[in-house]
Design an enzyme around this catalytic site. Structure first.
Site, PDB file in Angstrom:
ATOM      1  N   ARG A 153       0.836  -1.344   0.008  1.00 51.73           N
ATOM      2  CA  ARG A 153      -0.011  -0.035  -0.013  1.00 51.73           C
ATOM      3  C   ARG A 153       0.967   1.206   0.036  1.00 51.73           C
ATOM      4  O   ARG A 153       0.617   2.416  -0.396  1.00 51.73           O
ATOM      5  CB  ARG A 153      -0.833   0.175   1.126  1.00 51.73           C
ATOM      6  CG  ARG A 153      -2.039  -0.834   1.128  1.00 51.73           C
ATOM      7  CD  ARG A 153      -2.914  -0.739   2.457  1.00 51.73           C
ATOM      8  NE  ARG A 153      -4.147  -1.679   2.249  1.00 51.73           N
ATOM      9  CZ  ARG A 153      -4.623  -2.237   3.203  1.00 51.73           C
ATOM     10  NH1 ARG A 153      -4.391  -1.808   4.536  1.00 51.73           N
ATOM     11  NH2 ARG A 153      -5.636  -2.845   2.933  1.00 51.73           N
ATOM     12  N   GLU A 158      -1.706  -9.305  -4.277  1.00 47.88           N
ATOM     13  CA  GLU A 158      -2.858 -10.070  -4.265  1.00 47.88           C
ATOM     14  C   GLU A 158      -2.952 -11.441  -4.839  1.00 47.88           C
ATOM     15  O   GLU A 158      -3.734 -12.357  -4.294  1.00 47.88           O
ATOM     16  CB  GLU A 158      -3.678  -9.228  -5.653  1.00 47.88           C
ATOM     17  CG  GLU A 158      -4.255  -7.837  -5.212  1.00 47.88           C
ATOM     18  CD  GLU A 158      -5.299  -7.919  -3.997  1.00 47.88           C
ATOM     19  OE1 GLU A 158      -5.816  -8.809  -3.950  1.00 47.88           O
ATOM     20  OE2 GLU A 158      -5.159  -6.747  -3.311  1.00 47.88           O
ATOM     21  N   GLN A 182      -6.079 -16.966  -0.367  1.00 41.31           N
ATOM     22  CA  GLN A 182      -6.245 -18.196   0.580  1.00 41.31           C
ATOM     23  C   GLN A 182      -4.960 -17.853   1.756  1.00 41.31           C
ATOM     24  O   GLN A 182      -4.454 -18.891   2.471  1.00 41.31           O
ATOM     25  CB  GLN A 182      -5.609 -19.488  -0.349  1.00 41.31           C
ATOM     26  CG  GLN A 182      -6.889 -19.807  -1.039  1.00 41.31           C
ATOM     27  CD  GLN A 182      -6.471 -20.255  -2.425  1.00 41.31           C
ATOM     28  OE1 GLN A 182      -5.431 -19.606  -2.807  1.00 41.31           O
ATOM     29  NE2 GLN A 182      -7.345 -20.808  -2.895  1.00 41.31           N
ATOM     30  N   TYR A 213      -0.448 -23.876  -1.721  1.00 41.69           N
ATOM     31  CA  TYR A 213      -1.015 -23.338  -2.989  1.00 41.69           C
ATOM     32  C   TYR A 213       0.050 -22.837  -3.999  1.00 41.69           C
ATOM     33  O   TYR A 213       0.117 -21.748  -4.527  1.00 41.69           O
ATOM     34  CB  TYR A 213      -1.992 -22.328  -2.676  1.00 41.69           C
ATOM     35  CG  TYR A 213      -3.140 -22.679  -1.813  1.00 41.69           C
ATOM     36  CD1 TYR A 213      -4.247 -23.378  -1.943  1.00 41.69           C
ATOM     37  CD2 TYR A 213      -3.107 -22.207  -0.425  1.00 41.69           C
ATOM     38  CE1 TYR A 213      -5.028 -23.750  -1.255  1.00 41.69           C
ATOM     39  CE2 TYR A 213      -3.980 -22.657   0.676  1.00 41.69           C
ATOM     40  CZ  TYR A 213      -5.127 -23.422   0.103  1.00 41.69           C
ATOM     41  OH  TYR A 213      -6.070 -23.658   1.019  1.00 41.69           O
ATOM     42  N   TYR A 258     -11.742 -11.327  -9.579  1.00 44.27           N
ATOM     43  CA  TYR A 258     -11.255 -10.539  -8.377  1.00 44.27           C
ATOM     44  C   TYR A 258     -10.060  -9.679  -8.392  1.00 44.27           C
ATOM     45  O   TYR A 258      -9.916  -8.727  -8.393  1.00 44.27           O
ATOM     46  CB  TYR A 258     -11.477 -11.391  -7.095  1.00 44.27           C
ATOM     47  CG  TYR A 258     -10.642 -10.676  -6.071  1.00 44.27           C
ATOM     48  CD1 TYR A 258     -11.180  -9.658  -5.326  1.00 44.27           C
ATOM     49  CD2 TYR A 258      -9.299 -11.164  -5.532  1.00 44.27           C
ATOM     50  CE1 TYR A 258     -10.442  -8.916  -4.148  1.00 44.27           C
ATOM     51  CE2 TYR A 258      -8.656 -10.214  -4.564  1.00 44.27           C
ATOM     52  CZ  TYR A 258      -9.479  -9.192  -3.823  1.00 44.27           C
ATOM     53  OH  TYR A 258      -8.790  -8.576  -3.013  1.00 44.27           O
ATOM     54  N   ASP A 295     -14.534  -9.845  -2.820  1.00 47.60           N
ATOM     55  CA  ASP A 295     -13.671 -11.044  -2.121  1.00 47.60           C
ATOM     56  C   ASP A 295     -14.768 -11.379  -0.939  1.00 47.60           C
ATOM     57  O   ASP A 295     -15.807 -11.124  -0.626  1.00 47.60           O
ATOM     58  CB  ASP A 295     -12.260 -10.788  -1.483  1.00 47.60           C
ATOM     59  CG  ASP A 295     -12.188  -9.883  -0.557  1.00 47.60           C
ATOM     60  OD1 ASP A 295     -13.043  -9.231  -0.167  1.00 47.60           O
ATOM     61  OD2 ASP A 295     -10.903  -9.808  -0.239  1.00 47.60           O
ATOM     62  N   CYS A 316     -15.602  -5.805  10.726  1.00 50.66           N
ATOM     63  CA  CYS A 316     -16.691  -6.561  10.308  1.00 50.66           C
ATOM     64  C   CYS A 316     -16.385  -7.891  10.263  1.00 50.66           C
ATOM     65  O   CYS A 316     -16.498  -8.487   9.108  1.00 50.66           O
ATOM     66  CB  CYS A 316     -17.287  -6.095   8.977  1.00 50.66           C
ATOM     67  SG  CYS A 316     -18.986  -6.542   8.808  1.00 50.66           S
ATOM     68  N   CYS A 324     -18.831  -4.073  15.776  1.00 52.93           N
ATOM     69  CA  CYS A 324     -20.029  -2.928  15.310  1.00 52.93           C
ATOM     70  C   CYS A 324     -19.439  -1.305  15.963  1.00 52.93           C
ATOM     71  O   CYS A 324     -19.728  -0.588  15.567  1.00 52.93           O
ATOM     72  CB  CYS A 324     -21.461  -3.094  15.414  1.00 52.93           C
ATOM     73  SG  CYS A 324     -21.818  -4.904  14.528  1.00 52.93           S
ATOM     74  N   CYS A 356     -17.267   0.545  14.101  1.00 53.85           N
ATOM     75  CA  CYS A 356     -17.770   0.823  12.603  1.00 53.85           C
ATOM     76  C   CYS A 356     -18.222   2.112  12.236  1.00 53.85           C
ATOM     77  O   CYS A 356     -19.166   2.608  12.767  1.00 53.85           O
ATOM     78  CB  CYS A 356     -18.818  -0.474  12.088  1.00 53.85           C
ATOM     79  SG  CYS A 356     -18.937  -0.256  10.379  1.00 53.85           S
TER      80      CYS A 356
HETATM   81  S1  SF4 Z   1     -22.187  -2.151  11.682  1.00 47.96           S
HETATM   82 FE1  SF4 Z   1     -20.288  -2.147  10.582  1.00 47.96          FE
HETATM   83  S2  SF4 Z   1     -19.254  -3.872  11.580  1.00 47.96           S
HETATM   84 FE2  SF4 Z   1     -21.159  -4.226  12.245  1.00 47.96          FE
HETATM   85  S3  SF4 Z   1     -22.331  -5.594  10.866  1.00 47.96           S
HETATM   86 FE3  SF4 Z   1     -22.706  -3.393  10.137  1.00 47.96          FE
HETATM   87  S4  SF4 Z   1     -20.685  -3.125   8.679  1.00 47.96           S
HETATM   88 FE4  SF4 Z   1     -20.393  -5.198   9.884  1.00 47.96          FE
END
Ligand code: SF4
Length: 339
Positions: free
Chosen positions: A23, A35, A40, A80, A118, A136, A198, A205, A208
């Site tokens: 990156r 990539e 895997q 792999y 992908y 993915d 996630c 969450c 998030c």
């Molecule tokens: S709030 Fe964010 S971390 Fe929680 S399920 Fe939804 S997208 Fe996923």
């Protein structure tokens, strides 16, 4: 997806993303290698291999000119191995068909060995800034939760809906203009949210940026969407290999390209490859898994009768074994040589 939602995730990515070598200096070659390695393989596992591989093959030209054994040797332990072979073959094709420059459009990229839908979109968007969506496993989980797309993870039906959602989100981002939206950052932000927040089980969450907008969270379904994949049954694979010694050397043979597992690899010979060899005592048993195959390898002493070596067999000194035996299955097997 709204521009506010897209901007929120991009802001989160700007401050929370992991600093990873591909990156920080995202040349097409470096992005491509990363990539392929990350197919895997987890980021933390791939990192030391990536650094070592790039030190040895710093450019596409260096990779194209290397021998297959050298490339496999620098992939040893990652598993792999078809990925490493395809990478080298693709580098050679880029040199001969594209004047040494990786193409930027996904269709041309998909014409190269080892590059599917992908990976083509990932390289095209991250390295060339093209507006190509991708999905993915991480992206599929994030989008299926955010939009509450129900279905079984990895099913054709859910995959089609996720890819459609990814395309729609990419189109919405594109309309925000290049000053506010970079397609590579967008694709990586979705992947990064899936990798760090996630999570498959117990998503975080509370951390998030989408918590207020996420449909699964609002419905209390963040732990159950998407439904888990059906597990494939494990397959037991019994094998026998012969450890044939000559002073400090071992006899190796190449596995035929038709073998289901580790085809084309240098390996300890199987009895069918040495029909005139006599089998000795059992030295030990190695258990090793490749995808869902549970290999149980019995390693026996083997003794050659006088006469020419079987076709394709070679003697390799102990010091050079690591250059030939790439899979840890064979490395575990030759450890019995001392006993
Ligand atoms: S709030 Fe964010 S971390 Fe929680 S399920 Fe939804 S997208 Fe996923």
């Amino acid at each position: 997806m709204s521009s506010a939602e897209i901007a929120a995730l991009l802001r989160w990515y700007g401050t929370s993303r992991r600093r990873l070598p591909w990156r920080e200096r995202p040349s097409p070659y470096r992005v491509w290698v990363s990539e392929i390695m990350l197919q895997q393989t987890q980021v933390a596992t791939a990192l030391p291999y990536y650094r070592r591989f790039l030190r040895r093959f710093p450019s596409l030209r260096a990779l194209a000119r290397a021998s297959e054994r050298d490339v496999l040797g620098h992939w040893a332990g990652l598993g792999y191995y078809a990925r490493a072979r395809s990478l080298r073959r693709a580098a050679r094709e880029v040199l001969s068909r594209h004047r040494g420059r990786l193409p930027s459009d996904p269709d041309s990229l998909r014409g190269l060995p080892g590059i599917g839908r992908y990976t083509a979109a990932a390289v095209s968007s991250i390295a060339f800034g093209r507006h190509h969506a991708l999905a993915d496993g991480n992206v599929a989980r994030v989008l299926s939760r955010f939009l509450l797309l129900e279905g079984r993870a990895g099913s054709a039906r859910l995959d089609a809906r996720v890819w459609e959602a990814a395309h729609e989100a990419m189109a919405a981002g594109r309309s925000m203009g290049s000053a506010r939206f970079h397609p590579g950052d967008w694709n990586q932000s979705l992947m990064e949210l899936g990798a760090l927040v996630c999570l498959p089980q117990s998503p975080l969450c509370g951390d998030c940026p989408w918590i207020r907008r996420c449909a699964a969270f609002r419905a209390g379904k963040q732990e159950t969407v998407p439904a888990p994949k059906r597990a494939l049954a494990a397959v037991r694979v019994p094998m026998t290999a012969l450890l044939v010694r000559r002073s400090e050397e071992l006899l190796l043979t190449r596995r035929p390209g038709t073998e289901r597992l580790l085809s084309g690899h240098w390996a300890l010979p199987e009895p069918k490859q040495l029909p005139r060899a006599r089998r000795g005592r059992l030295l030990g048993t190695v258990r090793h898994s490749i995808t869902r195959h549970r290999i149980v390898l019995q390693v026996r002493e083997g003794f050659l009768e006088d006469g020419p070596l079987p076709a394709g067999a070679i003697w390799v000194s102990r010091k050079r074994l690591d250059a030939f035996l790439v899979s840890s299955l064979w490395r575990k097997a030759v450890a019995f040589r001392q006993r």
